[in-house]
Design a protein around this motif. Structure first.
Motif, PDB file in Angstrom:
ATOM      1  N   LEU A  69      13.189  53.538  16.586  1.00  0.00           N
ATOM      2  CA  LEU A  69      14.188  53.443  15.527  1.00  0.00           C
ATOM      3  C   LEU A  69      15.206  54.580  15.581  1.00  0.00           C
ATOM      4  N   PRO A  70      16.460  54.273  15.188  1.00  0.00           N
ATOM      5  CA  PRO A  70      17.519  55.291  15.243  1.00  0.00           C
ATOM      6  C   PRO A  70      17.201  56.497  14.352  1.00  0.00           C
ATOM      7  N   GLU A  71      17.549  57.655  14.843  1.00  0.00           N
ATOM      8  CA  GLU A  71      17.332  58.895  14.093  1.00  0.00           C
ATOM      9  C   GLU A  71      18.052  58.847  12.743  1.00  0.00           C
ATOM     10  N   TYR A  72      19.191  58.191  12.738  1.00  0.00           N
ATOM     11  CA  TYR A  72      20.020  58.114  11.536  1.00  0.00           C
ATOM     12  C   TYR A  72      19.257  57.508  10.358  1.00  0.00           C
ATOM     13  N   TYR A  73      18.356  56.594  10.666  1.00  0.00           N
ATOM     14  CA  TYR A  73      17.579  55.947   9.595  1.00  0.00           C
ATOM     15  C   TYR A  73      16.197  56.592   9.421  1.00  0.00           C
ATOM     16  N   GLY A  77      14.678  59.048  17.333  1.00  0.00           N
ATOM     17  CA  GLY A  77      15.912  59.359  18.052  1.00  0.00           C
ATOM     18  C   GLY A  77      15.653  59.821  19.472  1.00  0.00           C
ATOM     19  N   LEU A  78      14.715  59.184  20.161  1.00  0.00           N
ATOM     20  CA  LEU A  78      14.360  59.604  21.521  1.00  0.00           C
ATOM     21  C   LEU A  78      15.347  59.029  22.539  1.00  0.00           C
ATOM     22  N   CYS A 112      17.668  46.704  12.125  1.00  0.00           N
ATOM     23  CA  CYS A 112      18.703  47.628  12.633  1.00  0.00           C
ATOM     24  C   CYS A 112      19.577  46.920  13.667  1.00  0.00           C
TER      25      CYS A 112
ATOM     26  N   ASN B 103      20.787  53.346  20.092  1.00  0.00           N
ATOM     27  CA  ASN B 103      20.598  53.947  18.766  1.00  0.00           C
ATOM     28  C   ASN B 103      21.883  54.573  18.228  1.00  0.00           C
ATOM     29  N   LYS B 104      22.673  55.148  19.114  1.00  0.00           N
ATOM     30  CA  LYS B 104      23.949  55.744  18.680  1.00  0.00           C
ATOM     31  C   LYS B 104      24.944  54.648  18.297  1.00  0.00           C
ATOM     32  N   LEU B 106      24.175  51.711  17.100  1.00  0.00           N
ATOM     33  CA  LEU B 106      23.746  51.183  15.794  1.00  0.00           C
ATOM     34  C   LEU B 106      24.148  52.124  14.662  1.00  0.00           C
ATOM     35  N   GLN B 107      24.124  53.396  14.967  1.00  0.00           N
ATOM     36  CA  GLN B 107      24.430  54.424  13.980  1.00  0.00           C
ATOM     37  C   GLN B 107      25.915  54.453  13.616  1.00  0.00           C
TER      38      GLN B 107
END
Lengths: 418, 132
Positions: A69-73, A77-78, A112, B103-104, B106-107
């Motif tokens: 899962l994204p670090e933002y949530y 954040g790997l 996400c 992930n970036k 999505l952010q």
């Protein structure tokens, strides 16, 4: 066993620390838990007081439930390489428990991917913050009448009305009303609090009329079946879920038919490359067992490893492990860095890596002879666990056909030259 | 036909991104998230790089090393800022292709929301259609 990494020159101190920490967890927590759960009945695996719950709590405390899962949530954040490092070690610890941790995050990860802000606020962020394993997802796709054909979007039958799903939903005002049943193969099904549910919305278009929603499993009308008994991955809970006029807000539908097939493809690309990554762990576990056993076991007056045939056998296990790692790392690195993912590479990774990991487990038993068949050693468990991977997340033959469909439709693929 | 000319696009997005960075804390968010973005737009053909320091265009932008690169057509850009685009679906359908950590990517979406709120002002200023 301390394991040399062919990419050691690219590993940072953080990567190495992550690898060591995850291996410690895999060795000290996962392996003993998996061994204990393997001998228990499927019902006892999920009963109060089962070692499963201690394992899950520890895994959540360390954040392994939110690896993707994204670090933002609130995720870890790997980097793609770090995701591979973690999943390889977890796969080494136990394939079944790795799958469980994987599906546990699936409703939240796909929320996400689909960019559903309401669900991200309501469910994803609390899931990421959860440290007591009280929020658990499952992947509810497989049905009594539909296994791998549920994902065979390239087949001509896929969009015909004859493809009638076992779970149907109809729109009533601002709510979907859901009825039907998912099969006993829903991973995490009987212990989940939330489902990533695949269902049919418009039957006249067959599975082209499907949708994907997030469904809290504490809603009225949800019931669950008994945990499934099976030969491998016995530490992975699986079981049926039933829906009797279950109502969810329309906004919980992540994908309606227009977005269904593209999102299905993205989900499959993710799931398949992760299966390949866990396979690295199981292949490596088999190689390590073979090496240790071959050095200790004396036959014909000398250790097995000193016999030419065994040297070659052990080398083949090593070689397959390296090939699996190379493929799965490359694909993970590609598809966690490209949107949309290139699904054909995930299909290559899943079909080839699981086959090779199974060969490793199979040959480990052959190397160990009769001892490989006993419960005294891990070999027979690796074999049973690896066998399931050839079917799990789409049997490999179906996935290869789907890969061929992608090639036929889209190749030669132009380079991403920007 | 392109929704805007290259000249209009550079002026519009130069102003929009600068304002997002100055007035809406977007630069801080980008810096904290370790994100820089390189846009490759076709019809009209243009490139833009954005980081916490603001937007730059053309050959200057081409020299940068972005974390995320996004490629799309000009009309998709316009639809995005008008909130008329399902971005995950656009990604799945390859209307947008992105390179860089998923992930970036999505952010980025929630971070860019303030820009969507003020985009209609720029549509008026540059006489762009308010519907895609």
């Amino acid at each position: 066993m301390e394991y040399f990494d062919i990419q050691f020159m690219n590993l940072t101190e953080d990567d190495i620390a992550l690898k060591k920490a995850t291996h410690k967890f895999a060795e000290e927590v996962m392996r003993p838990t998996a061994k204990a759960l393997d001998t228990m009945s499927a019902e006892d695996v999920v009963a109060d007081g089962s070692p499963l719950w201690t394992f899950l709590k520890k895994a959540y405390e360390l954040g392994y439930h939110k690896t993707l899962l994204p670090e933002y949530y609130g995720g870890l954040g790997l980097s793609p390489l770090q995701v591979h490092i973690v999943f390889e070690e977890l796969g080494w610890g136990s394939f079944g428990l790795s799958v469980l941790l994987g599906v546990i995050c699936f409703p939240f990860y796909v929320s996400c991917l689909a960019g559903n802000e309401e669900l991200i606020e309501k469910y994803v962020k609390p899931f990421c913050a959860c440290t007591d394993a009280s929020i658990r997802g499952c992947w509810a796709i497989t049905e009594p009448d539909h296994g791998s054909d549920y994902i065979a979007s390239g087949e001509d039958y896929f969009t015909t009305p004859k493809m009638h799903g076992n779970v149907q939903a109809r729109l009533e005002g601002d709510e979907y009303v859901i009825n039907g049943q998912k099969s006993a193969w829903v991973s995490g099904g009987t212990i989940a609090t939330h489902a990533l549910l695949f269902l049919q919305l418009d039957p006249k278009h067959g599975f082209g009329g499907n949708g994907i929603c997030v469904l809290p499993l504490d809603l009225d009308g949800v019931t669950k079946g008994k945990p499934l008994e099976k030969i491998g991955q016995r530490d992975l809970n699986q079981g049926e879920i039933y829906f009797d006029n279950v109502r969810i807000p329309k906004s919980y539908m992540l994908a309606e038919p227009t977005f269904y097939e593209p999102l299905l493809e993205m989900i499959l690309a993710s799931a398949n490359m992760i299966m390949a990554t866990w396979s690295t762990g199981i292949a490596r576990a088999a190689f390590e067992e073979a090496l240790v056993y071959s050095k200790e076991r004396v036959q014909g007056t000398r250790p097995l490893i000193e016999h030419y045939a065994h040297k070659q056998r052990v080398f083949k296990l090593f070689a397959r492990t390296e090939v699996i790692r190379a493929i799965s790392r490359n694909v993970l690195n590609l598809n966690l860095n490209v949107s949309p993912p290139l699904a054909e590479y995930s299909l290559v990774a899943k079909s080839q890596c699981t086959e090779m990991a199974f060969q490793n487990a199979h040959e480990l038993i052959q190397i160990m002879g009769g001892n490989g068949l006993t419960r005294e050693y891990i070999a027979e468990k690796l074999f049973r666990d690896a066998r399931a991977t050839l079917i799990e997340d789409g049997n490999n033959e179906t996935l290869e056909r789907h890969g061929g469909h992608i090639l036929a439709e889209t190749y030669p693929r132009p380079p991403l030259d920007f | 036909m392109a929704i805007f000319t290259k000249k209009v696009a550079e002026e519009l997005f130069g102003e929009l991104w600068t304002r997002m960075i100055k007035d809406y804390g977007f630069g801080k968010s980008l810096k904290e998230s370790g994100i820089s973005i390189y846009f490759v737009v076709s019809d009209p053909d243009m490139v833009m790089f954005v980081d916490e320091n603001g937007p730059i265009f053309g050959t200057e932008a081409e020299k940068k090393m972005p974390v995320v690169t996004m490629k799309m057509k000009g009309d998709i850009v316009h639809k995005f800022w008008l909130k008329d685009l399902n971005v995950p679906m656009a990604l799945a359908l390859r209307q947008i292709v992105a390179k860089g950590p998923v992930n970036k990517v999505l952010q980025l979406l929630p971070l860019m929301k303030p820009g969507m709120e003020i985009y209609p002002e720029y549509c008026k200023k540059f006489k762009l259609p308010m519907k895609a």
